[in-house]
Design a protein around this motif. Sequence first.
Motif, PDB file in Angstrom:
ATOM      1  N   SER A 198       0.904  -1.177   0.304  1.00 28.58           N
ATOM      2  CA  SER A 198      -0.191  -0.341   0.630  1.00 28.58           C
ATOM      3  C   SER A 198       0.879   1.370   0.142  1.00 28.58           C
ATOM      4  O   SER A 198       0.296   2.508  -0.569  1.00 28.58           O
ATOM      5  CB  SER A 198      -0.895   0.206   1.458  1.00 28.58           C
ATOM      6  OG  SER A 198      -0.154  -0.080   2.801  1.00 28.58           O
ATOM      7  N   GLU A 199       1.967   1.018   0.061  1.00 31.88           N
ATOM      8  CA  GLU A 199       2.917   2.605   0.635  1.00 31.88           C
ATOM      9  C   GLU A 199       2.834   3.225  -1.346  1.00 31.88           C
ATOM     10  O   GLU A 199       2.884   2.394  -2.133  1.00 31.88           O
ATOM     11  CB  GLU A 199       4.641   2.116   0.828  1.00 31.88           C
ATOM     12  CG  GLU A 199       5.434   3.068   1.196  1.00 31.88           C
ATOM     13  CD  GLU A 199       6.332   2.337   1.679  1.00 31.88           C
ATOM     14  OE1 GLU A 199       7.383   3.010   2.807  1.00 31.88           O
ATOM     15  OE2 GLU A 199       7.045   0.810   1.614  1.00 31.88           O
ATOM     16  N   ARG A 200       3.103   4.661  -0.900  1.00 31.40           N
ATOM     17  CA  ARG A 200       3.630   5.148  -2.220  1.00 31.40           C
ATOM     18  C   ARG A 200       4.502   4.818  -2.514  1.00 31.40           C
ATOM     19  O   ARG A 200       5.591   4.087  -2.425  1.00 31.40           O
ATOM     20  CB  ARG A 200       2.785   6.577  -1.934  1.00 31.40           C
ATOM     21  CG  ARG A 200       4.213   7.857  -1.002  1.00 31.40           C
ATOM     22  CD  ARG A 200       3.254   8.954  -0.546  1.00 31.40           C
ATOM     23  NE  ARG A 200       4.291   9.190   0.358  1.00 31.40           N
ATOM     24  CZ  ARG A 200       4.915   9.161   1.194  1.00 31.40           C
ATOM     25  NH1 ARG A 200       3.946   8.408   1.944  1.00 31.40           N
ATOM     26  NH2 ARG A 200       5.446   9.979   2.018  1.00 31.40           N
ATOM     27  N   ARG A 201       4.539   4.681  -4.055  1.00 31.01           N
ATOM     28  CA  ARG A 201       6.057   5.286  -4.570  1.00 31.01           C
ATOM     29  C   ARG A 201       7.716   5.644  -4.079  1.00 31.01           C
ATOM     30  O   ARG A 201       7.188   6.929  -3.432  1.00 31.01           O
ATOM     31  CB  ARG A 201       6.403   6.218  -5.923  1.00 31.01           C
ATOM     32  CG  ARG A 201       6.916   5.725  -7.072  1.00 31.01           C
ATOM     33  CD  ARG A 201       6.629   6.741  -8.617  1.00 31.01           C
ATOM     34  NE  ARG A 201       5.506   5.838  -8.908  1.00 31.01           N
ATOM     35  CZ  ARG A 201       4.766   7.146  -9.424  1.00 31.01           C
ATOM     36  NH1 ARG A 201       5.050   7.941  -9.083  1.00 31.01           N
ATOM     37  NH2 ARG A 201       3.923   6.825  -9.764  1.00 31.01           N
ATOM     38  N   ARG A 202       8.208   4.891  -3.433  1.00 28.21           N
ATOM     39  CA  ARG A 202      10.259   5.495  -3.360  1.00 28.21           C
ATOM     40  C   ARG A 202      10.685   5.354  -3.756  1.00 28.21           C
ATOM     41  O   ARG A 202      10.277   4.206  -4.703  1.00 28.21           O
ATOM     42  CB  ARG A 202       9.662   5.058  -1.361  1.00 28.21           C
ATOM     43  CG  ARG A 202       9.030   5.579  -0.625  1.00 28.21           C
ATOM     44  CD  ARG A 202       9.768   5.776   0.707  1.00 28.21           C
ATOM     45  NE  ARG A 202       9.862   4.405   0.995  1.00 28.21           N
ATOM     46  CZ  ARG A 202       9.901   3.432   2.232  1.00 28.21           C
ATOM     47  NH1 ARG A 202       9.972   4.203   3.141  1.00 28.21           N
ATOM     48  NH2 ARG A 202      10.476   2.746   1.819  1.00 28.21           N
ATOM     49  N   LYS A 221       2.586  -4.160  -7.791  1.00 29.99           N
ATOM     50  CA  LYS A 221       2.370  -2.620  -7.997  1.00 29.99           C
ATOM     51  C   LYS A 221       2.468  -2.398  -9.063  1.00 29.99           C
ATOM     52  O   LYS A 221       2.446  -1.263  -9.442  1.00 29.99           O
ATOM     53  CB  LYS A 221       3.154  -2.448  -7.075  1.00 29.99           C
ATOM     54  CG  LYS A 221       3.077  -1.688  -6.163  1.00 29.99           C
ATOM     55  CD  LYS A 221       4.004  -1.720  -4.915  1.00 29.99           C
ATOM     56  CE  LYS A 221       3.976  -0.029  -3.756  1.00 29.99           C
ATOM     57  NZ  LYS A 221       2.122   0.360  -4.162  1.00 29.99           N
ATOM     58  N   GLU A 242       0.435   0.259 -11.217  1.00 31.60           N
ATOM     59  CA  GLU A 242       1.171   0.932 -11.113  1.00 31.60           C
ATOM     60  C   GLU A 242       1.000   1.360 -12.865  1.00 31.60           C
ATOM     61  O   GLU A 242       0.192   2.806 -13.098  1.00 31.60           O
ATOM     62  CB  GLU A 242       2.081   1.485 -10.841  1.00 31.60           C
ATOM     63  CG  GLU A 242       2.932   2.970 -10.988  1.00 31.60           C
ATOM     64  CD  GLU A 242       4.506   2.848 -10.429  1.00 31.60           C
ATOM     65  OE1 GLU A 242       4.192   3.860  -9.550  1.00 31.60           O
ATOM     66  OE2 GLU A 242       5.097   2.052 -10.111  1.00 31.60           O
ATOM     67  N   SER A 291       5.404  14.914   3.037  1.00 32.56           N
ATOM     68  CA  SER A 291       5.919  13.692   2.054  1.00 32.56           C
ATOM     69  C   SER A 291       7.194  13.290   2.844  1.00 32.56           C
ATOM     70  O   SER A 291       7.255  13.722   3.684  1.00 32.56           O
ATOM     71  CB  SER A 291       6.751  14.819   1.123  1.00 32.56           C
ATOM     72  OG  SER A 291       7.520  13.819   0.663  1.00 32.56           O
ATOM     73  N   GLU A 348       3.827  12.347  -7.891  1.00 33.25           N
ATOM     74  CA  GLU A 348       3.750  10.767  -8.675  1.00 33.25           C
ATOM     75  C   GLU A 348       2.729  10.994  -9.769  1.00 33.25           C
ATOM     76  O   GLU A 348       3.782   9.899 -10.819  1.00 33.25           O
ATOM     77  CB  GLU A 348       2.152  10.335  -8.001  1.00 33.25           C
ATOM     78  CG  GLU A 348       2.864  10.021  -6.172  1.00 33.25           C
ATOM     79  CD  GLU A 348       3.433   8.987  -5.717  1.00 33.25           C
ATOM     80  OE1 GLU A 348       3.084   8.030  -6.632  1.00 33.25           O
ATOM     81  OE2 GLU A 348       4.200   9.157  -5.110  1.00 33.25           O
TER      82      GLU A 348
END
Length: 772
Positions: free
Chosen positions: A192-196, A690, A694, A760, A768
């Motif tokens: 579930s984590e956003r893009r890093r 994922k 995306e 952030s 994003e």
Amino acid sequence: MATIQDIGVAAAIYLLSAFIFFLAFAILRLQPLNDRFYFPKWYLMDLRSTPSRSGAFVRKFVNLDFRSYLRFLNWMPEAVKMPEPELVNHAGLDSVVYLRIYLIGLKIFVPIALLALAVLAPVNYTNKTLQSRLKSITSSDIDKLSISNIPLGSDRFWTHIAMAYAFTFWTCYVLQKEYETVASMRLLFLASERRRPDQFTVLVRNVPPDPDESVSESVEHFFLVNHPDNYLTHQVVYNANKLAKLVEKRKSKLNWLDYYQLKFSRNNAKRPFMKTGFLGLWGKRVDAIDDYISEIEKLSKEIAEERERVTKGPESIMSAAFVSFKSRWGAAVCAQTQQSRNPTLWLTEWAPEPCDVYWQNLAIPYVSLAVRRLIMAVAFVFLTLFFMIPIASVQALASIEGLERAAPFLKPLIEIKFVKSVIQGFLPGIVLKLFLSFLPTILMIMSKFEGCTSLSSLERRAATRYYLFNFVNVFLGSIIAGTALEQLKSFIKQSANEIPKTIGVAIALKATFFITYIMVDGWAGIAAEILMLKPLILYHLKSFFFVKTEEDRKEAMNRGSLGFNTGEPRIQLYFLLGLVYASVTPILLPFIIVYFGLAYVVFCHQIINVYNQEYESAAAFWPDVHGRIITALVISQVTLIGLLSTKRAAQSTPVLITLSVLTIWFHYRFCKARYEPSFVRYPLQEAMMKDTLERAMEPNLNLKPYLQNAYVHPDFKGDEDWKEEFNLRLQENGSVLVPTRRQSRRNTPVPSSISGASSSSSPDAIPEHSEP
């Protein structure tokens, strides 16, 4: 030896002290002047402002609403009522899983304590062994509740063996369920984590030298050939440690410029002057603003020259690089596979997130890491042995008999009943606590020298050493060395065949010391943690004397991270004590339960309002936590085997050895093999899911602008922004603290949804939806 009455007096004093600390905390946190200190996380997230009170001048500094003081314990239910998913969103998974360690302590020890006190305490107390057979051994009323009070060869020992099996099965059940839960939480968090940037990047070490190509060209050529469909970009690692020192020095000069500009803006008729000598006490008298502007411009030139030297000079380019891929799947394949025929070259591992990178250690040549680790291993052994000598000596003095021998003139004072109770309840634990206060700093320096490349790995490495040190010096050292010194006269008078029996009994007799240690280190430590009296005083001193800008104010109130390198090993010591003494002296368990309960509530509050986690490892430390609890369980079983062998119950040894084997088998078969891979490797299935999601949501996504500068050394970034900011300083004429737009390395997680805001986690994050 301390009696039950002595321990009761000490426990009452500690509980009263904790209550006073909680009351003081409740009062101090209600004062407007302390709001930034006790709720700094919300200020750093720009979700809270200083309380404003209308009316009298005093109201601006003191809360005169006396009704609010009547609810001084309201912070406790408020701290624990935030749901766990909300807490993950607010503070990150690392913080939430850290809290679960305290919950595990309660889940394990509350049922064990109820069973032990109901079954073992009566079995132990209804004997007279310590009074009749071992009169030469110093004992207390508490020891009559221990296994030492059971006669040799008694059938009652089978009760302890049965309880050991029950305690082990319950502990293993809780651990297995918890491992499963945390592993699921980790996978869900990663999904579930956003893009890093770290999801797409690996760190490549030991790049082989090539006479015809630079390091950058070698990296690009290697990955274009071996990962043609997934390679995207790379960033070579530079030795920029000197540059970092220059940038830090310029930052300090800029803060002083802010201060003198603010001073001048308040009184335009008088230019601020300063002396150029040490601390401004002597030297040439110069215009402060002009002097700092000149110093900053000079440093900027040096920084530009050093930056040019680092990027162009081959001696500053390390044989390492951050390599980014077009997909998470491609990064996972690279990070988790061998890259060349020679397994010592082209070594790949997952890159830390940018704010987790410890840039200084990236400049260490890879070939020297093995030597550094060997040096630190030897140094740690000597450190551990060195500390055992003063601890053993002081533990001998930190008793009534030791004090009377060392200072005979104090004997009349020491013999006073209240003073004697205080000494027995406080002194041994306080002395040990003072010795250990310097240890975390030493261990962190050792981890940095060893070459860890991320802040999270630094803390995990230091935590491992801290745990080993506690086991050897605090646990074994206090039992073996302390007991041997206390019982030295008894050893001399006894025959040789009686000495093993005395040692076996003495292990149980050391429970009194550990009860006092839990009260000193645990109860008092938790009370001090919530009050934070020393940091509060330092905060106000800094605010009064040193805060010149808004940036300084943020730095003054920032309490930093949780401190995993010290907190987790301390928790593990209590797991060890609880499991070892559950079958031996169960009266110790309630003291541990009180610690876990208070610590859970306090750290819930601290995580929500105070600590601002600098990095997020998605609970990568959990296998270490689980493994140490299993180790404590095995140690408790081995201790019981040794103890029963001295009590002429050697027939129980095979039964307990079987229990140890079952425990180790459970660990490797049901936990390590099943769940640990989730903490070591990233499943390709998860990565592909994922990536597919995306691409479906953002078909035109271009990752290259997002990744190409993500792992550039922070001192290479933002120079144009800094120049713009410097020009703004020269034009600043405001009458308030000079605001700054500089980015710190803080990693503030997304606030909870109840706050209605977000932030952030990376200062370098971009939107994003990046268009090509």
